[in-house]
Every structure is written in structure tokens, then in C-alpha cells.
Design a protein around this motif. Sequence first.
Motif, short mmCIF file in Angstrom:
data_model
loop_
_atom_site.label_atom_id
_atom_site.label_comp_id
_atom_site.label_asym_id
_atom_site.label_seq_id
_atom_site.Cartn_x
_atom_site.Cartn_y
_atom_site.Cartn_z
N ALA A 65 0.83 -1.21 0.00
CA ALA A 65 0.00 0.00 0.00
C ALA A 65 0.87 1.26 0.00
O ALA A 65 0.50 2.29 -0.56
CB ALA A 65 -0.92 -0.02 1.22
N GLY A 66 2.05 1.15 0.62
CA GLY A 66 2.96 2.30 0.68
C GLY A 66 3.83 2.44 -0.56
O GLY A 66 4.75 3.26 -0.59
N LEU A 115 6.93 -4.37 6.15
CA LEU A 115 6.00 -4.61 7.27
C LEU A 115 6.39 -3.75 8.47
O LEU A 115 5.54 -3.18 9.16
CB LEU A 115 6.02 -6.10 7.63
CG LEU A 115 5.13 -6.57 8.76
CD1 LEU A 115 3.64 -6.30 8.49
CD2 LEU A 115 5.32 -8.08 9.01
N LEU A 116 7.68 -3.61 8.67
CA LEU A 116 8.16 -2.78 9.78
C LEU A 116 7.88 -1.30 9.49
O LEU A 116 7.37 -0.57 10.35
CB LEU A 116 9.66 -3.02 9.99
CG LEU A 116 10.34 -2.19 11.07
CD1 LEU A 116 9.70 -2.44 12.43
CD2 LEU A 116 11.83 -2.51 11.17
N GLU A 117 8.18 -0.89 8.28
CA GLU A 117 8.05 0.54 7.98
C GLU A 117 6.59 0.99 7.86
O GLU A 117 6.22 2.07 8.29
CB GLU A 117 8.83 0.88 6.71
CG GLU A 117 10.31 1.09 7.02
CD GLU A 117 11.22 0.90 5.83
OE1 GLU A 117 10.72 0.94 4.69
OE2 GLU A 117 12.43 0.71 6.05
N GLU A 118 5.74 0.12 7.30
CA GLU A 118 4.36 0.55 7.05
C GLU A 118 3.39 0.19 8.18
O GLU A 118 2.39 0.86 8.39
CB GLU A 118 3.87 -0.06 5.73
CG GLU A 118 4.68 0.48 4.56
CD GLU A 118 4.21 -0.02 3.20
OE1 GLU A 118 3.07 -0.49 3.08
OE2 GLU A 118 5.02 0.07 2.26
N CYS A 136 -0.98 -7.24 4.37
CA CYS A 136 -1.16 -8.19 3.25
C CYS A 136 -2.35 -7.77 2.38
O CYS A 136 -2.30 -7.84 1.14
CB CYS A 136 -1.35 -9.60 3.76
SG CYS A 136 0.14 -10.24 4.56
N GLN A 137 -3.44 -7.36 3.05
CA GLN A 137 -4.63 -6.99 2.29
C GLN A 137 -4.41 -5.73 1.43
O GLN A 137 -5.09 -5.52 0.44
CB GLN A 137 -5.83 -6.80 3.22
CG GLN A 137 -6.45 -8.15 3.61
CD GLN A 137 -7.05 -8.17 5.02
OE1 GLN A 137 -7.22 -7.11 5.63
NE2 GLN A 137 -7.34 -9.36 5.53
#
Length: 401
Positions: A339-340, A354-357, A396-397
Motif C-alpha cells: 500500500a505504501g 511490514l516494519l516501515e508501514e 497483506c490486504q
Amino acid sequence: MPDIANRLTNVAISASVAMTQKARELSAEGVHVVTLSTGEPDFPTPDHAIAAAHAAALAGDTRYPPVDGTPALRAAIQRKFRRDNHLDYPLSQILTAGGAKQIIFNAMMATINAGDEVIIPSPSWISYADIVKFAGGVPVPVACLQENGFKPRPDDLQAAITPRTKWLLLNYPGNPTGAVATRAELLAIAELMLHHPDIWIMTDDIYEHLIYDDATFYTLAEVEPRLLDRVLTVNGISKAWAMTGWRLGFCGGPEPLIKAMSNVNTQNSGGISTLTQAAAVAVLDGPQELLKERAAIYRQRRDYVLERLTSVDGLLCHRPQGAFYLFVNIAAFTGKTTAGGRKIGNDTDFVMALLEEQQVVTVQGAAYGMSPFFRLSYATSLDILQEGCNRIAAFCQGMRD
Ligand code: PLP
């Protein structure tokens, strides 16, 4: 500037330590981070261990200890091996060190000559390969596929054996997959190893008591006594008793190996803190019910995380029967964009994004020698796991092609 030894050239900082460090930095900046990367129980040290350490300190038990462990501790370890593993090691075949990690380090330093090979079924605990390299050896990973329950098939092990093979390292329940070897599987490996009398075998049993469902823990030396003169049985108090900070590991093994390891111990350590040794006697000899109570809590957490993540489209989970990790396949997300706007080329991209977003800390499968996966530790509270699962699901979504 003076230089650093060549032996460190190939030794990396462990990826889980690096991720934990990154998470600490973010937390210090005030970001609400969900840490699912640490391989340590969130429970406190049992009270009776603390009381024993306190009493030892008050009694003046604060002098240099015997380097291999106090007689009281080694006798308690002897009883533990008898009680839990049906192994009857004489005291001369029992050794302690500063954590299972130092036991493994000492074993490799005591046996490996330059270029010797060490077979490591993988994915595997990050440190094995680095310790082997440190000792001058060559780690030889043997891929253990998800469809085989992340366990090695004897034929694959056989194919990896060469005249330079010095060790086979086994770890069940395993980090990072939680795989547990059945008695039959251990017997099959034992059968193979009986044909290779020049290879040492180490079983790292540190997660012995973290076992779920109908799985039963067996260790190799117990299922095949004919291997007793070559098997090093390694264990410790870190995971079972939530005593990671006390730093105590121990082992039982053949006398020549234990003697050589003891020699290494004498040079790289002055022995373990006397207070730790007193605390360890208390847990090894004390009531054992706590182990089952905690295993039940871990199982409940595993079930929760498994149910949540299995329901996320694209994540492929297996059902770990031990330890406190989930090793999740993310093949469905490689090539996608978050998404990012981050492109996911591999599992390192996945855990970093995953860590950043979503500020969730996990560790990439590559660090354990198998991609594309990530490792999540569920040794934390259900509240934190719930928040972590919510964020992983949202991450994930939010992916698009
Ligand atoms: N062995 C395995 C498989 C581990 O996962 C760990 C810790 O993460 C250790 C050994 C280290 O144990 P200790 O704390 O006794 O050094």
C-alpha cells in the motif's frame, strides 16, 4: 588503524538481533512497535530460582566457581537427564557453560579443523552457521522443505555427507519452524549415522519442554544408545524456565569430547556466575508443573496466531508442534507492491516493508537459510499478538499486483 581478525570476515550480526535493534530505535522515537521477533519467553524467572540465587549470595557463594560447573549443579543436570531423557551420564560427561550458545561454540572450537564441514538441516537457528565459520569450518545447509514438515530426509543428509563432514547438527523442536522429530524419524537418522562412525552429532534440545498437541519429545541419544559415544546432547534453562538473562547451558556427551570442550571452557570463561548456578539447581530439581502450565499458554497463543494468519489470503502457514515460532510462507506476495508503494522482491523486502508501514517486527526467512518466509515469535501476550495479526493482515490486504 590496527585491523580486525580475518576470522570475523564472514561472521554476520544475527538478523533477529538486527531487527530487534531497529525496533528499539523506533520505540525510542515514540513509534508504537509490535515486536514479534524476539526468541525469548515473556514470563518471569520462577520465584524459587530467584530465592535460591539470593540465598547463595547471602551465604557468601560469590567466589570463582569450578569452570565446568559446581558439583551441585552437575548432579542436578545428571538427575534432569535421567528424569526427562532416560540418559544416565556420569558426572565426568556433563559440562556447563554460559548458555547453550556457548556450549555449541565450545563444541565447534574443540573439534573443527580448517575446512571441516558441518551439516545443518535448514531453515535453522541463525547462529549455527556463524559459529561453524568462526571455528574455521564450512556450514553445509541441507534444505528441509515445507512439504516435508521442515525436517530432513535421511537421503538428503546422506547426499550431503563427504569425507570432510565433522558434525551433523539437529534441533527439535526447531527454531525457526517449530518442527518436532518423531521417534521414527530420529531412528531413521540414527540408522544413517551408524554407517558414518567419524561424524559427531549434536542435538540442540533447548525447546524440549515447549511441545504441543500429541507430539512427544525424544532426543537422539535416548532412541539410539549405540550413538552415545558420538552424540552431544545440548540443553539449557533459557527457554524452558524463561531464564535467558541468567546464561546457563549444559550438555552431556562422550568423555573425550567433554574433556576437549572443558579445555576450551577454561580458556574462554571463568565459569558461570555462582548465583546462576544456584538458581539453576532450584529449577532443575524443583517442581516441574510450571513447564506444562506454560506450554499450555504457548499452545493457546500458537492456535490464535495460526487461526488469524491462516485466514489471510496469500499467507501459507504450517502447524508448528513445538518452540514458539511460526514460519510463514509469503511466496504469494513476491512481485507485488505494498500500500505504501514498496515493491516486494523477496522476504527481506517483505519484513522491512511490514516494519516501515505497519511497525511490526519479524525476521526474514533468508536469515534462517530459507526463502520466501518470515519468522514470527509468539512468545508474547495475546493482546500483542492480536495487534500484530491485525497489522499483518492489513499489510497483506493492502498489497496490489
Ligand atoms: N539454540 C537454539 C535453537 C536457539 O533458538 C537459541 C536461542 O535463541 C539458543 C540455542 C540459545 O540458547 P541459550 O540462551 O541457552 O544460549
